[in-house]
Design an enzyme around this catalytic site. Structure first.
Site, PDB file in Angstrom:
ATOM      1  N   TYR A   1      -3.262  -0.343  10.229  1.00 40.15           N
ATOM      2  CA  TYR A   1      -3.165  -0.962   8.888  1.00 40.15           C
ATOM      3  C   TYR A   1      -1.832  -0.553   8.263  1.00 40.15           C
ATOM      4  CZ  TYR A   1      -4.245  -1.357   3.808  1.00 40.15           C
ATOM      5  OH  TYR A   1      -4.226  -1.638   2.473  1.00 40.15           O
TER       6      TYR A   1
ATOM      7  N   SER B   1       0.859  -1.188   0.000  1.00 39.75           N
ATOM      8  CA  SER B   1       0.000   0.000   0.000  1.00 39.75           C
ATOM      9  C   SER B   1       0.888   1.229   0.000  1.00 39.75           C
ATOM     10  CB  SER B   1      -0.857  -0.024   1.267  1.00 39.75           C
ATOM     11  OG  SER B   1      -1.475   1.228   1.474  1.00 39.75           O
TER      12      SER B   1
HETATM   13  N1  LIG Z   1      -8.699  -0.858  -1.867  1.00 40.83           N
HETATM   14  C1  LIG Z   1      -7.674  -0.037  -1.644  1.00 40.83           C
HETATM   15  O1  LIG Z   1      -7.822   1.196  -1.611  1.00 40.83           O
HETATM   16  C2  LIG Z   1      -6.287  -0.625  -1.476  1.00 40.83           C
HETATM   17  C3  LIG Z   1      -5.190   0.222  -1.614  1.00 40.83           C
HETATM   18  C4  LIG Z   1      -3.894  -0.305  -1.484  1.00 40.83           C
HETATM   19  C5  LIG Z   1      -3.734  -1.644  -1.205  1.00 40.83           C
HETATM   20  N2  LIG Z   1      -4.825  -2.455  -1.055  1.00 40.83           N
HETATM   21  C6  LIG Z   1      -4.585  -3.859  -0.760  1.00 40.83           C
HETATM   22  O2  LIG Z   1      -5.105  -4.635  -1.828  1.00 40.83           O
HETATM   23  C7  LIG Z   1      -5.399  -5.954  -1.355  1.00 40.83           C
HETATM   24  C8  LIG Z   1      -6.790  -6.359  -1.831  1.00 40.83           C
HETATM   25  O3  LIG Z   1      -7.728  -5.531  -1.167  1.00 40.83           O
HETATM   26  P1  LIG Z   1      -9.095  -5.068  -1.866  1.00 40.83           P
HETATM   27  O4  LIG Z   1      -8.980  -3.617  -2.126  1.00 40.83           O
HETATM   28  O5  LIG Z   1      -9.465  -5.985  -2.949  1.00 40.83           O
HETATM   29  O6  LIG Z   1     -10.054  -5.228  -0.591  1.00 40.83           O
HETATM   30  P2  LIG Z   1     -11.375  -6.070  -0.357  1.00 40.83           P
HETATM   31  O7  LIG Z   1     -12.318  -5.814  -1.480  1.00 40.83           O
HETATM   32  O8  LIG Z   1     -11.778  -5.732   1.030  1.00 40.83           O
HETATM   33  O9  LIG Z   1     -10.887  -7.598  -0.464  1.00 40.83           O
HETATM   34  C9  LIG Z   1     -10.052  -8.152   0.511  1.00 40.83           C
HETATM   35  C10 LIG Z   1      -9.837  -9.592   0.153  1.00 40.83           C
HETATM   36  O10 LIG Z   1      -8.948 -10.173   1.122  1.00 40.83           O
HETATM   37  C11 LIG Z   1      -9.583 -11.357   1.631  1.00 40.83           C
HETATM   38  N3  LIG Z   1      -9.148 -11.678   2.990  1.00 40.83           N
HETATM   39  C12 LIG Z   1      -9.182 -10.906   4.088  1.00 40.83           C
HETATM   40  N4  LIG Z   1      -8.708 -11.593   5.155  1.00 40.83           N
HETATM   41  C13 LIG Z   1      -8.384 -12.833   4.699  1.00 40.83           C
HETATM   42  C14 LIG Z   1      -7.853 -14.002   5.295  1.00 40.83           C
HETATM   43  N5  LIG Z   1      -7.570 -14.058   6.617  1.00 40.83           N
HETATM   44  N6  LIG Z   1      -7.617 -15.100   4.518  1.00 40.83           N
HETATM   45  C15 LIG Z   1      -7.910 -15.064   3.195  1.00 40.83           C
HETATM   46  N7  LIG Z   1      -8.451 -14.001   2.574  1.00 40.83           N
HETATM   47  C16 LIG Z   1      -8.669 -12.900   3.317  1.00 40.83           C
HETATM   48  C17 LIG Z   1     -11.070 -11.034   1.574  1.00 40.83           C
HETATM   49  O11 LIG Z   1     -11.818 -12.229   1.706  1.00 40.83           O
HETATM   50  P3  LIG Z   1     -13.319 -12.243   2.335  1.00 40.83           P
HETATM   51  O12 LIG Z   1     -14.255 -11.943   1.186  1.00 40.83           O
HETATM   52  O13 LIG Z   1     -13.454 -13.627   2.879  1.00 40.83           O
HETATM   53  O14 LIG Z   1     -13.368 -11.171   3.392  1.00 40.83           O
HETATM   54  C18 LIG Z   1     -11.137 -10.412   0.187  1.00 40.83           C
HETATM   55  O15 LIG Z   1     -11.097 -11.396  -0.808  1.00 40.83           O
HETATM   56  C19 LIG Z   1      -5.226  -5.899   0.164  1.00 40.83           C
HETATM   57  O16 LIG Z   1      -3.991  -6.431   0.531  1.00 40.83           O
HETATM   58  C20 LIG Z   1      -5.280  -4.410   0.463  1.00 40.83           C
HETATM   59  O17 LIG Z   1      -4.625  -4.095   1.660  1.00 40.83           O
HETATM   60  C21 LIG Z   1      -6.090  -1.983  -1.209  1.00 40.83           C
END
Ligand SMILES: NC(=O)c1ccc[n+]([C@@H]2O[C@H](COP(=O)([O-])OP(=O)(O)OC[C@H]3O[C@@H](n4cnc5c(N)ncnc54)[C@H](OP(=O)(O)O)[C@@H]3O)[C@@H](O)[C@H]2O)c1
Length: 245
Positions: A143, A130
């Protein structure tokens, strides 16, 4: 490395960025795409093989590494963001959950798959970090700490796996248009754009992806963080605390 013909595993592949990664891998001709999720029934993308995995479960991580022994590309995407401050949070639960998922979960998967990647010629690991790996924002303070720790582990794993030819890619982005940033009213990059940039980097053997303008600005400003990065963050936070933000 080439995506075409590879065998990839994406964690958190059921929604958001993980789903976009899985779709892009299929599009680029990966021979096998494992979509790992806590609820594998929620992995519905055509061409993706669902796998049950909670990245906080050490036994299951080891089983998945044994089961998916053909993997050449591991995408550590699963993550959680609890929007929790350091001092104002009622207890340490959010900070522990974020560290257990974002840091220990990623570390656990790197350790489980390092021998698999070695046996398959080196391959690559993508760690989704991130912009908050680089600086702290009180709105998601703990976070940020977990993503800073995961950035550190990414740099260390790259050094430790160099001898076996494993490419280790760090991905930094500001807001991405997924559930995690649903409540944020600010410019967001699409998950599809992040997925394309990441696999372009993997195919070009590049170790870092700064996916948007915010992450490029913050990384470039690190040597002047207290002049360039923190003053506007402080101003925004002070206004929020006073209820005028
Ligand atoms: N969105 C942003 O603005 C942003 C920015 C920078 C980086 N990121 C990073 O991008 C990555 C993906 O996030 P996203 O934006 O797609 O968020 P999201 O829509 O909230 O999706 C998060 C994903 O992680 C899974 N997850 C959470 N805890 C888990 C666990 N213990 N074991 C297996 N799976 C788990 C969730 O599964 P469930 O459906 O079971 O909850 C979901 O598939 C993350 O690492 C996040 O920190 C996001």
């Amino acid at each position: 490395m080439k995506i075409n013909g590879s065998a990839a595993l994406v964690t958190g592949a059921n929604r958001g960025l993980g789903k976009a990664y899985a779709r892009e891998l299929v599009k680029r001709g990966a021979a096998r795409v494992y979509g790992a999720a806590r609820d594998p029934a929620a992995v519905t993308e055509p061409g993706v093989t669902p796998i049950a995995l909670d990245v906080t479960d050490p036994e299951r991580a080891a089983q998945v590494a044994a089961q998916c022994a053909d993997v050449t590309l591991l995408v550590n995407n699963a993550g959680v963001m609890a929007a929790s401050t350091f001092i104002g949070a009622p207890n340490l639960d959010a900070a522990r959950l974020e560290m257990e998922t974002n840091y220990f979960g990623t570390l656990r998967m790197c350790r489980a798959f390092a021998p698999v990647l070695a046996a398959n010629g080196g391959g690559a690991i993508v760690n989704v970090l991130s912009v908050t790996s680089f600086y702290t924002n009180p709105f998601n303070a703990s976070y940020g700490a977990s993503k800073a720790a995961a950035w550190s582990l990414t740099n260390g794993v790259r050094l430790e796996l160099h001898h076996q030819g494993t490419l280790v890619v760090a991905v930094h982005a500001g807001f991405i248009d997924t559930d995690m940033a649903a409540l944020v009213d600010a410019p967001k990059i699409s998950p599809e754009s992040v997925a394309q940039q990441v696999f372009d980097a993997v195919e070009a053997d590049r170790i870092e992806v700064l996916a948007d303008e915010r992450s490029r600005f913050i990384k470039a400003s690190l040597s002047h963080d207290h002049e360039l990065i923190y003053p506007p963050v402080q101003e925004f936070w002070d206004a929020a605390v006073k209820g005028t933000g």
